[in-house]
Design a protein around this motif. Structure first.
Motif, PDB file in Angstrom:
ATOM      1  N   ARG A 227       1.255-131.247  -7.532  1.00  0.00           N
ATOM      2  CA  ARG A 227       0.679-130.231  -8.426  1.00  0.00           C
ATOM      3  C   ARG A 227      -0.089-129.168  -7.623  1.00  0.00           C
ATOM      4  NH1 ARG A 227      -2.598-132.656 -13.128  1.00  0.00           N
ATOM      5  NH2 ARG A 227      -4.023-132.781 -11.379  1.00  0.00           N
ATOM      6  N   ASN A 228      -0.769-129.624  -6.574  1.00  0.00           N
ATOM      7  CA  ASN A 228      -1.466-128.650  -5.709  1.00  0.00           C
ATOM      8  C   ASN A 228      -0.478-127.708  -5.043  1.00  0.00           C
ATOM      9  OD1 ASN A 228      -3.929-129.592  -6.340  1.00  0.00           O
ATOM     10  ND2 ASN A 228      -4.184-130.863  -4.494  1.00  0.00           N
ATOM     11  N   ARG A 229       0.664-128.285  -4.595  1.00  0.00           N
ATOM     12  CA  ARG A 229       1.691-127.431  -3.960  1.00  0.00           C
ATOM     13  C   ARG A 229       2.216-126.415  -4.967  1.00  0.00           C
ATOM     14  NH1 ARG A 229       3.763-131.767  -0.425  1.00  0.00           N
ATOM     15  NH2 ARG A 229       2.229-131.614   1.233  1.00  0.00           N
ATOM     16  N   LEU A 230       2.404-126.893  -6.228  1.00  0.00           N
ATOM     17  CA  LEU A 230       2.902-125.982  -7.271  1.00  0.00           C
ATOM     18  C   LEU A 230       1.917-124.846  -7.501  1.00  0.00           C
ATOM     19  CD1 LEU A 230       4.408-128.167 -10.167  1.00  0.00           C
ATOM     20  CD2 LEU A 230       5.570-126.599  -8.628  1.00  0.00           C
ATOM     21  N   THR A 231       0.629-125.177  -7.464  1.00  0.00           N
ATOM     22  CA  THR A 231      -0.399-124.159  -7.717  1.00  0.00           C
ATOM     23  C   THR A 231      -0.267-123.019  -6.709  1.00  0.00           C
ATOM     24  OG1 THR A 231      -1.811-125.936  -8.446  1.00  0.00           O
ATOM     25  CG2 THR A 231      -2.894-123.843  -8.060  1.00  0.00           C
ATOM     26  N   ILE A 232       0.114-123.382  -5.466  1.00  0.00           N
ATOM     27  CA  ILE A 232       0.266-122.340  -4.444  1.00  0.00           C
ATOM     28  C   ILE A 232       1.616-121.632  -4.593  1.00  0.00           C
ATOM     29  CG2 ILE A 232       0.443-121.922  -1.941  1.00  0.00           C
ATOM     30  CD1 ILE A 232      -1.333-124.575  -1.733  1.00  0.00           C
ATOM     31  N   ALA A 233       2.707-122.438  -4.763  1.00  0.00           N
ATOM     32  CA  ALA A 233       4.052-121.847  -4.731  1.00  0.00           C
ATOM     33  C   ALA A 233       4.448-121.217  -6.064  1.00  0.00           C
ATOM     34  CB  ALA A 233       5.074-122.912  -4.334  1.00  0.00           C
ATOM     35  N   LEU A 234       4.093-121.868  -7.178  1.00  0.00           N
ATOM     36  CA  LEU A 234       4.498-121.379  -8.508  1.00  0.00           C
ATOM     37  C   LEU A 234       3.289-121.459  -9.452  1.00  0.00           C
ATOM     38  CD1 LEU A 234       7.920-123.290  -8.803  1.00  0.00           C
ATOM     39  CD2 LEU A 234       7.651-120.826  -8.521  1.00  0.00           C
ATOM     40  N   PRO A 235       2.300-120.574  -9.257  1.00  0.00           N
ATOM     41  CA  PRO A 235       1.051-120.705 -10.030  1.00  0.00           C
ATOM     42  C   PRO A 235       1.274-120.650 -11.543  1.00  0.00           C
ATOM     43  CG  PRO A 235       1.067-118.699  -8.674  1.00  0.00           C
ATOM     44  CD  PRO A 235       2.262-119.482  -8.288  1.00  0.00           C
ATOM     45  N   GLU A 236       2.249-119.844 -12.004  1.00  0.00           N
ATOM     46  CA  GLU A 236       2.446-119.748 -13.462  1.00  0.00           C
ATOM     47  C   GLU A 236       2.990-121.070 -14.020  1.00  0.00           C
ATOM     48  OE1 GLU A 236       6.166-118.061 -11.613  1.00  0.00           O
ATOM     49  OE2 GLU A 236       4.111-118.401 -11.069  1.00  0.00           O
TER      50      GLU A 236
END
Ligand code: FAD
Length: 382
Positions: A227-236
């Motif tokens: 989820r942290n990686r998603l926040t950086i790569a795909l914030p929306e």
């Protein structure tokens, strides 16, 4: 040594479909599956129109199993979104339910099914094959169907690119997220990967991703790390999932190729089906159609006594076009510059997305049978 006419190794969609087709025709067929019980598998769980046609032929009714309908596709990049209706009614059903239903059909059709048994190696013999199993048995067979999915098999392995990791997490969505996803599949493209989000049965949301192996490691990552990686790569996307409840401690993970793949070399008279035959970039949601379609072709060739080389040519003919187009789109979508150009073209031409969706399917329409593809006549290769 135990002897059977046809041995199928691997009880995923491809293996179950092959066993089902042969057993229905009165063949003596044994299916072994290494997992002892039904289980979740990494997959977007999207059932395209061609997958649905092939499932119906096997007597599997995805809607009756609880599949959720999918009418629209929304594509996202970091800066924009585009929505298009699909050229067919898609469905979405967990692999847990789908694979169990297909295996049950194979068993009802007369397949000798053995769960919790793994093939350790296969050997070519004068009159067919012998399969060495981890339960101490060796099975002799005339025809061998290899349906082990992403996993190789000693004695008949091939070299594959394993540069990506596929990940899957089931989530209980908030009611706002549930409403937003109803009837829709969402795809988010990022460098060298993508994420897909859609509802499956019982209102559960399936998040599926493909990422480069160096970002997650072979066995994936814990949910908080992902989820942290998603926040950086795909914030929306991370924002949409913020209050969704993860249903497992860790996402399921599997290694997979970074591009399309289609087995080329005629090899030693075994019928390779499903992912052992071909890999279509997963964002298309058509790997299951290839699994079921190649299994149907293998059944026809075995029934008619046609060789595995004939089968391979026909299977390449059936799958090469969609794999080739999907590989080009996957490469373009994997880089920011070409991704933005593609989005600009799709925004100007509203029919483009539907056309790409249509042309990344198997050439199969409700009126057309797989038998219409002539064995041994090859129209092209990727
Ligand atoms: C990230 C991702 C997303 C995807 N999304 C979609 C999608 O939305 N829609 C779609 O249509 N396709 C999708 N696909 C593709 C689809 O998941 C595969 O094409 C499909 O699972 C192939 O089926 P199969 O039967 O060949 O292999 P599998 O489903 O992998 O089945 C192989 C079986 O063989 C068993 N096995 C392996 N080795 C042995 C052994 N030695 N002995 C006994 N048993 C063995 C395994 O336990 C397994 O059950 C996706 C793929 C990925 C990676």
């Amino acid at each position: 040594m135990i002897r059977v006419d046809t041995m199928v190794i691997g009880g995923g969609p491809a293996g179950s479909a092959a066993a089902c087709g042969l057993a229905r025709d009165g063949h003596d067929v044994m299916l072994i599956e290494r997992a002892a019980t039904p289980h979740h598998k990494v997959c977007g769980e999207f059932l395209s129109a061609d997958t649905q046609i092939l499932l119906q032929r096997l007597g599997v009714d995805a809607l009756a199993l609880g599949a959720a309908p999918v009418a629209e596709l929304t594509l996202h990049t970091s800066s924009r979104s585009l929505t298009s209706t699909l050229p067919f009614r898609g469905l979405s059903l967990s692999r847990y339910r789908l694979d169990a239903a297909l295996m049950q059909q194979a068993q009802f059709s007369g397949t000798r099914l053995h769960r919790g048994v793994m093939a350790r190696a296969v050997r070519r013999e004068a009159s067919g094959w012998s399969v060495v199993c981890d339960n101490g048995h060796t099975i002799g067979c005339r025809n061998l169907v290899v349906a082990t999915g992403k996993l190789g098999l000693r004695g008949i392995d091939d070299k594959r690119d394993h540069s990506r990791v596929g990940l899957k997490m089931h989530l209980r969505p908030t009611s706002a997220l549930h409403r937003a996803l109803e009837g829709r599949v969402e795809l988010y493209f990022l460098d060298a990967g993508y994420a897909g989000l859609e509802l499956v049965e019982d209102g559960i949301a399936n998040l599926c991703m493909v990422l480069p192996q160096e970002t997650t490691g072979k066995s994936g990552a814990s949910w908080p790390v992902l989820r942290n990686r998603l926040t950086i790569a795909l914030p929306e996307l991370a924002k949409r999932l913020a209050d969704a409840e993860p249903l497992w401690e860790k996402p399921k993970a599997v290694v997979c190729p970074g591009a399309g793949h289609l087995h080329r070399e005629p090899d030693a008279a075994a019928y390779r089906v499903g992912d052992r035959l071909a890999h279509i970039p997963p964002f298309t949601g058509d790997g299951l159609a290839i699994a079921l379609g190649s299994a149907a072709l293998a059944v026809q060739h075995i029934q008619r006594g046609l060789s595995a080389d004939h089968y391979l040519a026909a299977a390449r003919d059936l799958t090469a076009g969609p794999i080739q187009l999907a590989s080009v789109i996957s490469r373009l979508a994997g880089h920011r510059f070409s991704r933005n150009l593609m989005f600009a073209a799709a925004a100007r031409n509203p029919g483009l997305i539907r056309s790409i969706v249509r042309h990344t399917r198997l050439p199969l329409t409700p009126g057309e049978t797989i038998a219409a593809v002539q064995p041994g006549v090859s129209r092209g290769s990727p």
